[in-house]
Design an enzyme around this catalytic site. Sequence first.
Site, PDB file in Angstrom:
ATOM      1  N   TRP A 155       2.571   1.547  -3.416  1.00 54.69           N
ATOM      2  CA  TRP A 155       1.611   1.933  -4.457  1.00 54.69           C
ATOM      3  C   TRP A 155       1.516   3.454  -4.591  1.00 54.69           C
ATOM      4  O   TRP A 155       1.321   3.970  -5.693  1.00 54.69           O
ATOM      5  CB  TRP A 155       0.241   1.358  -4.124  1.00 54.69           C
ATOM      6  CG  TRP A 155      -0.840   1.719  -5.108  1.00 54.69           C
ATOM      7  CD1 TRP A 155      -1.190   1.049  -6.233  1.00 54.69           C
ATOM      8  CD2 TRP A 155      -1.725   2.851  -5.052  1.00 54.69           C
ATOM      9  NE1 TRP A 155      -2.222   1.676  -6.884  1.00 54.69           N
ATOM     10  CE2 TRP A 155      -2.573   2.786  -6.179  1.00 54.69           C
ATOM     11  CE3 TRP A 155      -1.888   3.905  -4.147  1.00 54.69           C
ATOM     12  CZ2 TRP A 155      -3.565   3.742  -6.418  1.00 54.69           C
ATOM     13  CZ3 TRP A 155      -2.859   4.860  -4.398  1.00 54.69           C
ATOM     14  CH2 TRP A 155      -3.685   4.770  -5.525  1.00 54.69           C
ATOM     15  N   HIS A 156       1.661   4.166  -3.478  1.00 57.41           N
ATOM     16  CA  HIS A 156       1.460   5.609  -3.504  1.00 57.41           C
ATOM     17  C   HIS A 156       2.605   6.363  -4.172  1.00 57.41           C
ATOM     18  O   HIS A 156       2.414   7.524  -4.543  1.00 57.41           O
ATOM     19  CB  HIS A 156       1.258   6.135  -2.080  1.00 57.41           C
ATOM     20  CG  HIS A 156      -0.133   5.926  -1.568  1.00 57.41           C
ATOM     21  ND1 HIS A 156      -0.529   4.748  -0.977  1.00 57.41           N
ATOM     22  CD2 HIS A 156      -1.225   6.725  -1.587  1.00 57.41           C
ATOM     23  CE1 HIS A 156      -1.806   4.849  -0.633  1.00 57.41           C
ATOM     24  NE2 HIS A 156      -2.258   6.035  -1.000  1.00 57.41           N
ATOM     25  N   GLY A 157       3.742   5.767  -4.332  1.00 59.70           N
ATOM     26  CA  GLY A 157       4.777   6.492  -5.050  1.00 59.70           C
ATOM     27  C   GLY A 157       6.183   6.013  -4.761  1.00 59.70           C
ATOM     28  O   GLY A 157       6.425   5.228  -3.845  1.00 59.70           O
ATOM     29  N   THR A 187       0.830  -1.203   0.000  1.00 64.16           N
ATOM     30  CA  THR A 187       0.000   0.000   0.000  1.00 64.16           C
ATOM     31  C   THR A 187       0.864   1.253   0.000  1.00 64.16           C
ATOM     32  O   THR A 187       0.592   2.218  -0.723  1.00 64.16           O
ATOM     33  CB  THR A 187      -0.930   0.019   1.224  1.00 64.16           C
ATOM     34  OG1 THR A 187      -1.774  -1.138   1.202  1.00 64.16           O
ATOM     35  CG2 THR A 187      -1.807   1.271   1.229  1.00 64.16           C
ATOM     36  N   PHE A 241      -0.675  10.272  -8.431  1.00 65.41           N
ATOM     37  CA  PHE A 241      -0.646   8.825  -8.296  1.00 65.41           C
ATOM     38  C   PHE A 241      -1.282   8.132  -9.493  1.00 65.41           C
ATOM     39  O   PHE A 241      -1.245   6.936  -9.590  1.00 65.41           O
ATOM     40  CB  PHE A 241      -1.346   8.391  -7.005  1.00 65.41           C
ATOM     41  CG  PHE A 241      -0.758   9.034  -5.773  1.00 65.41           C
ATOM     42  CD1 PHE A 241       0.600   8.996  -5.549  1.00 65.41           C
ATOM     43  CD2 PHE A 241      -1.566   9.718  -4.885  1.00 65.41           C
ATOM     44  CE1 PHE A 241       1.153   9.594  -4.432  1.00 65.41           C
ATOM     45  CE2 PHE A 241      -1.037  10.310  -3.753  1.00 65.41           C
ATOM     46  CZ  PHE A 241       0.327  10.254  -3.537  1.00 65.41           C
TER      47      PHE A 241
END
Length: 488
Positions: A348-350, A345, A488
């Site tokens: 995933w954000h960066g 998680t 994102f």
Amino acid sequence: MVFSSLLFCTIFLPICLLAYYGIPRLIGGGIDRRILISNYILLGFSLLFYAFGGAKYLILISLVIFINWGAGFLCSKKRHDDEVRRVGLIFAIVADLGLLFFFKYFNLFIATIENLFFAHGLNLAERMNGIFTGNGTGALGIGNIVLPVGISFFTFQALSYVIDVYKDEVDIQPNVLYFALYISCFPQLIAGPIVHYKDISTQLTDRAAGSYQFAEGIKRFCFGLGKKVIIANTLAQVADNIWDGNIAGIDATVAWLGSICYTFQIYYDFSGYSDMAIGLGKMFGFDFKENFNHPYRAESIQDFWRRWHISLSTWFRDYVYIPLGGSRCSLKKTCINIFIVFILTGIWHGANWTFLVWGLVYGILMIVERVWLGAILKKCPIKFFNRLLTFIVVNFLWVVFRADNIMDAGIFISRMFAGGIRILNLLTYLSGMSVLALIFAVIFGGFVQAHLSVKAVKGNMAVALGILLISLLFLVNGTYNPFIYYQF
């Protein structure tokens, strides 16, 4: 282009709605023919919408569409044996995650390699600083890759379709243009919610936006626009003024103001955009699932993640957590599964170490609650205490999320406990409008919430149109319109 812009609200959306409803009626035919024409019109406007972020990236989204549409045929249980189906699934996973890695994480990967192996003349501290800030030495001479808008969202949507076909939970979509609409439909294209194909597969071929649903869509869009433009943008100016200054020199009062303003900014920014997406979906006859449920009313970290970015949490639950065994295995294995999900998680954000640390800490907190703390919180008779404690923890973690690098996050958090309390310093950053925005943010953000009054307001079209008018005035009079999840 973003929803909270004059171009979208006054030109793009009205023209799209006129074409979407007008052209099929002019052409005539049965309901199936009208839906077919409507789908193609919506697909065309969706691709045009995405082209505003860079026309060259239409090639990328088209590639994702054709790869996953084709992989869906390979994964079909009715068409192929298990070996071919596994090949199709692996192909889609490698292709989607490979594209995501290249566009999202390649820059950080190169910067890390350069600092580890091509940083001649730099000492260890300087190399570590380069790694943690994501600044390479330039030794390899590789230019930065520009991140395409919304790639994390539409690759996850595409992958969920292939996995669901492989699991025989949905039938393949034989029409590539209908599948393209599922991936690129502009209301949810660049910032979600992440829509599962199984949730809207029937809506692609059989839907109608009645007058009630259309009116509800307008109201939902207006309230979302107000959350974004009136509250989020106003608080963003306060937060950014603090963060963009010398954070090492601020006192605790200013640091807490900056963190709290950003905490509410990101909620109203993202939930407002999700509200607009859901409202737009209703205008076009789609029913997208909710993405937020008053997360700042959460009474624990587990509760927070049941309420925050629900579509992402659901995706990781369905396609990572449950396949790993979920909570059906031993406590140790369950904790490992939770930890993996939250590491992913964060990633995933960066491509920033701050996101990795952010996800790692949430994983640890989730495990601590499951093993020990959760039982204590449930027994606490004062739920307000649980909400306050959860809000404070979430607020600290938003500091990590907001920081440009992990070192700045450490500096900012340290300033929240240094320099003393100097209330007068707040006057440097606060205006009457920002104070009002902060008050409304607290009242309507769920931390302190009167449900009946909120429901009454949301059910009133006059109030919604009033918010729309005020929001448009804000857009006319101001140019400060950042959008956090756009990256994102």
